[in-house]
Design an enzyme around this catalytic site. Sequence first.
Site, PDB file in Angstrom:
ATOM      1  N   THR A  46      26.075  44.788  38.501  1.00 24.15           N
ATOM      2  CA  THR A  46      25.683  44.148  39.764  1.00 24.15           C
ATOM      3  C   THR A  46      26.284  42.739  39.819  1.00 24.15           C
ATOM      4  OG1 THR A  46      23.583  45.345  39.678  1.00 24.15           O
ATOM      5  CG2 THR A  46      23.692  43.464  41.175  1.00 24.15           C
ATOM      6  N   SER A  48      29.076  41.614  39.243  1.00 16.75           N
ATOM      7  CA  SER A  48      30.448  41.464  39.728  1.00 16.75           C
ATOM      8  C   SER A  48      30.580  41.565  41.244  1.00 16.75           C
ATOM      9  CB  SER A  48      31.352  42.528  39.096  1.00 16.75           C
ATOM     10  OG  SER A  48      31.365  42.378  37.702  1.00 16.75           O
ATOM     11  N   GLU A  50      30.739  40.848  45.023  1.00 18.01           N
ATOM     12  CA  GLU A  50      31.141  39.560  45.566  1.00 18.01           C
ATOM     13  C   GLU A  50      30.663  39.311  46.992  1.00 18.01           C
ATOM     14  OE1 GLU A  50      35.424  39.327  44.969  1.00 18.01           O
ATOM     15  OE2 GLU A  50      35.230  40.166  42.960  1.00 18.01           O
ATOM     16  N   PHE A 117      31.649  42.105  58.155  1.00 18.21           N
ATOM     17  CA  PHE A 117      32.124  42.944  57.053  1.00 18.21           C
ATOM     18  C   PHE A 117      32.728  44.225  57.591  1.00 18.21           C
ATOM     19  CE2 PHE A 117      31.742  43.564  52.380  1.00 18.21           C
ATOM     20  CZ  PHE A 117      31.839  42.240  52.007  1.00 18.21           C
ATOM     21  N   ASP A 212      26.379  56.829  32.381  1.00 13.51           N
ATOM     22  CA  ASP A 212      25.506  57.404  31.345  1.00 13.51           C
ATOM     23  C   ASP A 212      24.282  58.106  31.942  1.00 13.51           C
ATOM     24  OD1 ASP A 212      27.276  56.134  29.580  1.00 13.51           O
ATOM     25  OD2 ASP A 212      26.057  54.314  29.574  1.00 13.51           O
ATOM     26  N   GLN A 231      34.985  56.097  46.254  1.00 17.26           N
ATOM     27  CA  GLN A 231      35.529  55.053  47.107  1.00 17.26           C
ATOM     28  C   GLN A 231      36.635  54.265  46.430  1.00 17.26           C
ATOM     29  OE1 GLN A 231      33.140  51.401  48.596  1.00 17.26           O
ATOM     30  NE2 GLN A 231      33.627  52.644  50.378  1.00 17.26           N
ATOM     31  N   HIS A 233      38.582  50.950  46.927  1.00 19.17           N
ATOM     32  CA  HIS A 233      38.561  49.689  47.663  1.00 19.17           C
ATOM     33  C   HIS A 233      40.013  49.306  47.927  1.00 19.17           C
ATOM     34  CE1 HIS A 233      37.813  45.533  48.709  1.00 19.17           C
ATOM     35  NE2 HIS A 233      36.516  45.738  48.661  1.00 19.17           N
ATOM     36  N   LEU A 243      38.569  42.968  41.717  1.00 21.01           N
ATOM     37  CA  LEU A 243      38.321  43.120  43.144  1.00 21.01           C
ATOM     38  C   LEU A 243      38.546  41.811  43.896  1.00 21.01           C
ATOM     39  CD1 LEU A 243      36.987  44.945  45.417  1.00 21.01           C
ATOM     40  CD2 LEU A 243      34.920  43.667  44.921  1.00 21.01           C
ATOM     41  N   GLU A 246      36.077  42.149  50.243  1.00 19.53           N
ATOM     42  CA  GLU A 246      36.296  42.444  51.653  1.00 19.53           C
ATOM     43  C   GLU A 246      36.022  41.212  52.522  1.00 19.53           C
ATOM     44  OE1 GLU A 246      35.248  46.404  52.552  1.00 19.53           O
ATOM     45  OE2 GLU A 246      33.987  45.768  54.207  1.00 19.53           O
ATOM     46  N   ARG A 286      36.671  51.237  54.339  1.00 15.52           N
ATOM     47  CA  ARG A 286      37.502  51.217  53.133  1.00 15.52           C
ATOM     48  C   ARG A 286      38.332  52.487  52.955  1.00 15.52           C
ATOM     49  NH1 ARG A 286      32.922  48.447  49.187  1.00 15.52           N
ATOM     50  NH2 ARG A 286      33.158  46.373  50.070  1.00 15.52           N
ATOM     51  N   HIS A 354      36.384  52.097  43.164  1.00 17.23           N
ATOM     52  CA  HIS A 354      35.381  51.042  43.276  1.00 17.23           C
ATOM     53  C   HIS A 354      33.945  51.541  43.171  1.00 17.23           C
ATOM     54  CE1 HIS A 354      33.782  47.193  44.369  1.00 17.23           C
ATOM     55  NE2 HIS A 354      33.292  47.592  45.527  1.00 17.23           N
ATOM     56  N   ARG A 389      30.994  54.730  51.701  1.00 16.83           N
ATOM     57  CA  ARG A 389      30.019  53.652  51.823  1.00 16.83           C
ATOM     58  C   ARG A 389      30.623  52.468  52.569  1.00 16.83           C
ATOM     59  NH1 ARG A 389      29.107  48.974  49.171  1.00 16.83           N
ATOM     60  NH2 ARG A 389      30.507  49.374  47.428  1.00 16.83           N
ATOM     61  N   SER A 392      28.892  46.051  51.630  1.00 17.15           N
ATOM     62  CA  SER A 392      27.662  45.278  51.745  1.00 17.15           C
ATOM     63  C   SER A 392      26.414  46.140  51.955  1.00 17.15           C
ATOM     64  CB  SER A 392      27.742  44.153  52.799  1.00 17.15           C
ATOM     65  OG  SER A 392      27.605  44.630  54.109  1.00 17.15           O
ATOM     66  N   ASN A 393      26.555  47.471  51.935  1.00 19.84           N
ATOM     67  CA  ASN A 393      25.345  48.305  51.929  1.00 19.84           C
ATOM     68  C   ASN A 393      24.821  48.565  50.514  1.00 19.84           C
ATOM     69  OD1 ASN A 393      24.670  48.651  54.599  1.00 19.84           O
ATOM     70  ND2 ASN A 393      25.615  50.667  54.834  1.00 19.84           N
ATOM     71  N   LEU A 395      24.523  46.589  47.749  1.00 17.57           N
ATOM     72  CA  LEU A 395      23.605  45.602  47.169  1.00 17.57           C
ATOM     73  C   LEU A 395      22.227  45.733  47.810  1.00 17.57           C
ATOM     74  CD1 LEU A 395      25.825  42.395  46.765  1.00 17.57           C
ATOM     75  CD2 LEU A 395      24.922  43.860  44.964  1.00 17.57           C
TER      76      LEU A 395
END
Lengths: 580, 248
Positions: A46, A48, A50, A117, A212, A231, A233, A243, A246, A286, A354, A389, A392-393, A395
Amino acid sequence: MDNFSHDVLIIGGGGAGLRAAIAVAEINPKLNVAVISKVYPMRSHTVSAEGGAAAVIKPDDSLDHHAYDTISGGDWLCDQDAVEAFVNEAPKEMLQLEHWGCPWSRQDDGTIAVRPFGGMKIERTWFASDKTGFHMLHTLYQTSLKYDPIQRYDEWFVTKLIVDDGRCQGAVAIELATGQVQAIAAKSVVICTGGCGKVFPFTTNANIKTGDGMALAYRAGVPLKDMEFIQYHPTGLPFTGILITEATRAEGGYMLNKDGYRYLQDYDLGTPQTEPVLRSMELGPRDRLSQAFVKEMEKGNTLEGLYGQFVHLDIRHLGEKKINAKLPFVRELCLKYENIDPVNEMIPVRPVVHYMMGGIHTDINGATPLPGLYAAGETACVSINGANRLGSNSLTELLVFGARVGSVAAEFASNQSDYTFDMAYESITEENHIKNQFFKEKKNQERIADIRKEMHKTMEEGCGIYRTENSLLASQNILTDLKERFSHVAIDDHSRTFNTELVAALELSNLLDLAESIVQSALSRKESRGSHQRTDYEKRDDENYLAHSLAYQEKDNKPRIEYLPVTITKWPPGERVYGR
Amino acid sequence: MVSKITLEVFRYRPDQETQPSFDSYEVPCEKDWVILDALNYIKDQIDGTLSYRWSCRMGVCGSCGMMVNGEPVLTCATFLNKFLPGPVKIEPLEHFPVVRDLIIEMSDFIGKLQKVKPWIVRKEEKSLEDGEYIQTPEQLGDYKQYSMCINCMLCYSACPVYGLEPEFVGPAVIALAQRYNLDSRDQGKGEREEILSQDDGIWQCTFVGECSEVCPENVDPAGAIQRYKVAATNNWWKSLLMPWGKSE
């Protein structure tokens, strides 16, 4: 912790796992909740993320707008009841994080600021500069420290779920520092272990993203849903796969081919304007942008670099001041890892793996078909992300479904009796199993790195942005062969203390199972939808495939694929329209 | 032709050997490689037993801090060819017990962080229905820098006080305490100062600023410590002159 028995056990300490843990502690402080993770929680991936997290906040926006953007962005494969719940609970969850101290970027009057976005018709992306995931994770981690009932197993690697008496009752894990193999009991178990981008060679995903939890559930008989939807990116740095958010395009960046031409206009994404236009051109979704790159490459319009073909992302016209204010991390990453300054130079980018839209099959509350087992976050497939996806959905998804799953797992745990398995027996059996699998001398000994490399190669070649039956069958054969070769893996490191070679072997075993489920799901879906593009079946086929794929693991055989109809509430399948 | 470079890597497996030693590995020195890429090359191609932590490879997860030629750095953010012709010495972060090879024991930090209450403390919570706490960009600017800490531990390795006094709460934890003290939404400053005031280490910090020098995120823990000292001294005077007044 001494007796290794808990009410709720959460596997994974990233955004979803920590949000779930806090939910349990708040709903019923008497419950004993434990978070187990192979890394310290603040190392989770999480960290990473941005660009930002979406939630309706502006007066001209509405929940229906957010839902429609999400559903059309997902090429109508999203379950619309889940999307409605998601957009409805998103603002409250984001606000909750604000109250917990997340340093959201602000407008001059001190209220929350939002940015545009990709694929979103109205500005609704909350952001903390361009380190949104980092700030969300640290806020959740630090806030979690105030709840006494939350215990942690930091740096424990889970190897197996324990299923007894028809329900999931815990897990077996290795304490990395000591090598101790220990069964841990819980009345409900929640998997929040993130995605499996490491199935592929070129990915924004961190080293720990080995799926895992997906593999744990899959082996316990739980199906994996929509695994063929991966996905890409559109803007990763060549070589490192780092990355470039976006938000770079949302703030006004241009995608340029080798002639300096904004090529997206040739792919039904609108006409170029100087300022960014929502749901248009660089702010398209994307999947469509990554597909446009491949087409552009086929036309010979991309540039040749040391690490393959690339195009340019140009933000020079934004100026140093805006770049420093809105995109400081982008500048830092370019300077540190690419040795270029985006204030004066164009950024070389190419599509990069991504995010997994697919994952552990759950219902709208995060419950899997196995009683006592739950999942949330990227590891789960509810599905709100469908076939693609929107940026920004994810997170926001961590928060909404982390909180939901925490609440139902707490309730389930409150109504369960104690565990019914033999803790010592489970611990010893698993320890012996691991020893036999990896610590014995073997003929034709194989190296982990060699098998991993070949898996990477075949997944990229056969199961990338565009797929065909032939490419997928080739990957399927190679994966079968690699799984056989994996049985000859023996590791050099026999130490009990922090054996990272053993961890790498266990992770590779997980990745191989997941790769197989991805390829089988992609083979079965004979249509093109969102991120799943079959050059031999170029059209979307709602008659046969307006349905989720469910991959079940079969002993000594290929995964079995079943289908589950998509839930439609008020948005019947339509055309995805961008830029017109 | 790609040049080669030798890494001299600290090795220690407590269940197999009593003393640490160094192993030498020759690796290619690719132009784009960081130190971490060289370690991964060793692990994948030469010696699978070498152990170290890493994850994001983009300078934000904070896992891969090590001593490189005696300096604490993030190995994912340090280019290899800068050390040509070599050799390069790779060791675990200084001032911490070693679990194994390049992996240090960091539970001390985890415990200390929790002690200073790194969360928003409120006498009364605002309900979610009443919306967000208003915080202007200037107010955000007051603490933003201190919120950038990635918990990488480099500042502890650089800190001479922590080296001598392992009890010292340390630079990152103080910066994170200040991160909340300076947040306009927080009311827990008094509680945190009570905890920090019991720490003698803070007063031994000489503001040489090694911690801020090595910080990959420009958090400036040294500045946070100085600000804390000034505030604490003011409060001490206040309590002396106005014993009935409460420190903020």
